[in-house]
Enzyme design. Sequence first.
Site, PDB file in Angstrom:
ATOM      1  N   ASP A   1       1.427 -10.599  21.372  1.00  0.00           N
ATOM      2  CA  ASP A   1       0.935  -9.957  20.149  1.00  0.00           C
ATOM      3  C   ASP A   1      -0.582  -9.826  20.201  1.00  0.00           C
ATOM      4  O   ASP A   1      -1.189  -9.290  19.280  1.00  0.00           O
ATOM      5  CB  ASP A   1       1.342 -10.799  18.932  1.00  0.00           C
ATOM      6  CG  ASP A   1       0.932 -10.171  17.616  1.00  0.00           C
ATOM      7  OD1 ASP A   1       1.143  -8.952  17.456  1.00  0.00           O
ATOM      8  OD2 ASP A   1       0.398 -10.889  16.747  1.00  0.00           O
TER       9      ASP A   1
ATOM     10  N   GLU B   1      -8.936  -5.966  22.168  1.00  0.00           N
ATOM     11  CA  GLU B   1      -8.008  -5.304  21.238  1.00  0.00           C
ATOM     12  C   GLU B   1      -8.721  -4.163  20.520  1.00  0.00           C
ATOM     13  O   GLU B   1      -9.783  -4.399  19.942  1.00  0.00           O
ATOM     14  CB  GLU B   1      -7.481  -6.324  20.226  1.00  0.00           C
ATOM     15  CG  GLU B   1      -6.652  -7.413  20.882  1.00  0.00           C
ATOM     16  CD  GLU B   1      -6.184  -8.488  19.891  1.00  0.00           C
ATOM     17  OE1 GLU B   1      -6.462  -8.372  18.685  1.00  0.00           O
ATOM     18  OE2 GLU B   1      -5.542  -9.435  20.343  1.00  0.00           O
TER      19      GLU B   1
ATOM     20  N   HIS C   1      -1.434  -7.208  17.505  1.00  0.00           N
ATOM     21  CA  HIS C   1      -1.973  -8.360  16.744  1.00  0.00           C
ATOM     22  C   HIS C   1      -1.513  -8.313  15.284  1.00  0.00           C
ATOM     23  O   HIS C   1      -2.323  -8.215  14.358  1.00  0.00           O
ATOM     24  CB  HIS C   1      -3.506  -8.391  16.825  1.00  0.00           C
ATOM     25  CG  HIS C   1      -4.047  -9.758  16.540  1.00  0.00           C
ATOM     26  ND1 HIS C   1      -5.182 -10.248  17.127  1.00  0.00           N
ATOM     27  CD2 HIS C   1      -3.606 -10.756  15.738  1.00  0.00           C
ATOM     28  CE1 HIS C   1      -5.426 -11.474  16.703  1.00  0.00           C
ATOM     29  NE2 HIS C   1      -4.475 -11.805  15.846  1.00  0.00           N
TER      30      HIS C   1
ATOM     31  N   GLY D   1       0.857 -10.598  13.987  1.00  0.00           N
ATOM     32  CA  GLY D   1       1.571 -11.832  13.642  1.00  0.00           C
ATOM     33  C   GLY D   1       1.454 -12.203  12.174  1.00  0.00           C
ATOM     34  O   GLY D   1       2.420 -12.631  11.550  1.00  0.00           O
ATOM     35  N   ALA D   2       0.262 -12.042  11.626  1.00  0.00           N
ATOM     36  CA  ALA D   2       0.052 -12.455  10.234  1.00  0.00           C
ATOM     37  C   ALA D   2       0.215 -11.290   9.276  1.00  0.00           C
ATOM     38  O   ALA D   2       0.003 -11.441   8.072  1.00  0.00           O
ATOM     39  CB  ALA D   2      -1.348 -13.047  10.093  1.00  0.00           C
TER      40      ALA D   2
HETATM   41  P1  NAD Z   1      -3.177 -25.424  14.884  1.00  0.00           P
HETATM   42  O1  NAD Z   1      -4.610 -25.841  15.024  1.00  0.00           O
HETATM   43  O2  NAD Z   1      -2.424 -25.859  13.679  1.00  0.00           O
HETATM   44  O3  NAD Z   1      -2.357 -25.886  16.158  1.00  0.00           O
HETATM   45  C1  NAD Z   1      -2.825 -25.751  17.460  1.00  0.00           C
HETATM   46  C2  NAD Z   1      -2.159 -26.832  18.300  1.00  0.00           C
HETATM   47  O4  NAD Z   1      -2.588 -26.639  19.657  1.00  0.00           O
HETATM   48  C3  NAD Z   1      -2.561 -28.254  17.889  1.00  0.00           C
HETATM   49  O5  NAD Z   1      -1.404 -29.048  17.684  1.00  0.00           O
HETATM   50  C4  NAD Z   1      -3.371 -28.764  19.081  1.00  0.00           C
HETATM   51  O6  NAD Z   1      -3.194 -30.146  19.314  1.00  0.00           O
HETATM   52  C5  NAD Z   1      -2.801 -27.932  20.222  1.00  0.00           C
HETATM   53  N1  NAD Z   1      -3.714 -27.821  21.337  1.00  0.00           N
HETATM   54  C6  NAD Z   1      -5.066 -27.723  21.329  1.00  0.00           C
HETATM   55  N2  NAD Z   1      -5.543 -27.661  22.585  1.00  0.00           N
HETATM   56  C7  NAD Z   1      -4.466 -27.713  23.389  1.00  0.00           C
HETATM   57  C8  NAD Z   1      -4.315 -27.723  24.806  1.00  0.00           C
HETATM   58  N3  NAD Z   1      -5.367 -27.641  25.614  1.00  0.00           N
HETATM   59  N4  NAD Z   1      -3.062 -27.793  25.303  1.00  0.00           N
HETATM   60  C9  NAD Z   1      -1.980 -27.874  24.493  1.00  0.00           C
HETATM   61  N5  NAD Z   1      -2.069 -27.895  23.147  1.00  0.00           N
HETATM   62  C10 NAD Z   1      -3.293 -27.813  22.608  1.00  0.00           C
HETATM   63  O7  NAD Z   1      -3.202 -23.830  15.009  1.00  0.00           O
HETATM   64  P2  NAD Z   1      -2.089 -22.815  14.498  1.00  0.00           P
HETATM   65  O8  NAD Z   1      -2.384 -22.431  13.090  1.00  0.00           O
HETATM   66  O9  NAD Z   1      -0.749 -23.313  14.837  1.00  0.00           O
HETATM   67  O10 NAD Z   1      -2.474 -21.525  15.399  1.00  0.00           O
HETATM   68  C11 NAD Z   1      -2.110 -21.468  16.763  1.00  0.00           C
HETATM   69  C12 NAD Z   1      -2.680 -20.187  17.385  1.00  0.00           C
HETATM   70  O11 NAD Z   1      -2.183 -19.022  16.723  1.00  0.00           O
HETATM   71  C13 NAD Z   1      -4.203 -20.052  17.340  1.00  0.00           C
HETATM   72  O12 NAD Z   1      -4.651 -19.574  18.592  1.00  0.00           O
HETATM   73  C14 NAD Z   1      -4.452 -18.991  16.325  1.00  0.00           C
HETATM   74  O13 NAD Z   1      -5.665 -18.326  16.593  1.00  0.00           O
HETATM   75  C15 NAD Z   1      -3.248 -18.097  16.554  1.00  0.00           C
HETATM   76  N6  NAD Z   1      -2.909 -17.196  15.444  1.00  0.00           N
HETATM   77  C16 NAD Z   1      -2.478 -15.930  15.737  1.00  0.00           C
HETATM   78  C17 NAD Z   1      -2.138 -15.059  14.720  1.00  0.00           C
HETATM   79  C18 NAD Z   1      -1.620 -13.668  14.998  1.00  0.00           C
HETATM   80  O14 NAD Z   1      -1.745 -12.803  14.138  1.00  0.00           O
HETATM   81  N7  NAD Z   1      -1.009 -13.411  16.126  1.00  0.00           N
HETATM   82  C19 NAD Z   1      -2.270 -15.462  13.373  1.00  0.00           C
HETATM   83  C20 NAD Z   1      -2.679 -16.767  13.116  1.00  0.00           C
HETATM   84  C21 NAD Z   1      -3.012 -17.622  14.153  1.00  0.00           C
END
Ligand code: NAD
Length: 316
Positions: A259, A264, A282, A284-285
Site C-alpha cells: 500500500d 509516492e 497509500h 490504508g487509513a
Molecule cells: P506501533 O508503533 O503501534 O507499532 C509498531 C511496532 O513495530 C511496535 O510494536 C514496535 O515494537 C515494532 N518494531 C519497531 N522496530 C522494530 C523492528 N526493528 N523490528 C520489528 N518490530 C519493530 O505502530 P502502528 O500504529 O502499528 O503502525 C505500524 C506502521 O503502519 C507504521 O509504519 C505506520 O507508519 C504505518 N501506517 C500506515 C498507514 C497506511 O495508510 N498504510 C496508516 C497508518 C500507519
Amino acid sequence: MSEKILITPKSYYKIRDKMMPLLGDYQPIFNDTGKTFTEKQMLNLAEDVVGIIIGIDPISSKVIENASNLRAISKYGVGMDNIDLEAAREKNIKLDNTPGTNNVSVAELALGLIFAAARNLPQAVKSVKKGEWKRIKGVELTDKTLGLIGCGKIGREVVKRAAGIFKSIKVYDPYFDDSQFIRKYKLQMLDKDRLLQEADFISLHLPLNKETQNFISRKELSLLKGDAVLVNTSRGGLIDEAELYQALKNNELESAACDVFSEEPPGKHQLLELDNFLLTPHMGANTKEAVEKMAAAATRNLIAMLENNSAGGVKN
Ligand code: NAD
C-alpha cells in the site's frame, strides 16, 4: 486578523464542513489539489501559518526554518517519518499525533491485500474486463502460516482477525512482550530470519526509521519460501525495491502486495510492470470511519497545542 493554519490531508478536505466547528477562529488553508504537497509547495504554504495538520507531505528542516510563526504540528495519523522532528524540537514547535484512529482500517487493508494476493483478485478482474474468462488458480489461507513483523497497534488488530483465518501466526517484534496477548492468540515469537524462513504470508507493521530502512533487502528476500507472499502496509522505505524487483522476477517469492512505496506516487517504476506486484495508493487509513476519527483528533490536538491547553507529545 485570525491566525492561519495549514491542513494538508486530501481526505480532510472532503469532510472539512464537519470539522469547521472544531477550528474556531483559525483561518484554514486546505489542500484541494487532490495531491500530496511537495517540499517546494510546503515552503510557500507554511510560511506564515501558526499550525499545521499534516498528512504525508514533507516537513523538512527547510520548511520548518522558513515557517517563522509555526508553533504546533499535528499529525493526521501516526507515522512521523515525513517530519524532521529534530528541527521541530530545536525550534520548540509542539508535536502530536493520533494513534488509535486508523489501526482497524490499516489492519483490514493488510488482510485485503493478503486475500487479493492469495486469489490473484486484481489480475482476475482485469482479465474479465478485457473480455477474457481466465480462472487463475490461487491458494487457501486455512493451512498457512502468517508471519507478522511488528506487533504494535496495527499488528495486533491483524492478529485478532487473522487468528480465525490462518493455521498459525508467528511474530518478530523485539520490543513486544505482552504475554497475555501472546498466549491468547497462540503467537510464536521468532527471530527475524526464522520468521522469514517459516511464514507463507509476511506482513510488515513496523515504523520506518534509520534502523528499519531497507529492512527487507537481498539477504531477507533470499530467506523467503519460494511461494511466500510479502505484504507491506507500513512504509515504502522498509523494502529495498530494486532487490524486490529482482526477487519477484526470479520467482524467489510468489508475489508482493503493498500500500506504500518509497516515492509516492511511484511514477514509471519497473515493479509496476510485474503481474505479481500489487500496489494500492497509500489508502490504508482512507476509510470513512478512520478519516473522521483522524480529522477530529488531529484538529483537537492542534487547537489544544496552539491555545496552550496541551504541550503535545508524540504517542505510539
Ligand atoms: P506501533 O508503533 O503501534 O507499532 C509498531 C511496532 O513495530 C511496535 O510494536 C514496535 O515494537 C515494532 N518494531 C519497531 N522496530 C522494530 C523492528 N526493528 N523490528 C520489528 N518490530 C519493530 O505502530 P502502528 O500504529 O502499528 O503502525 C505500524 C506502521 O503502519 C507504521 O509504519 C505506520 O507508519 C504505518 N501506517 C500506515 C498507514 C497506511 O495508510 N498504510 C496508516 C497508518 C500507519
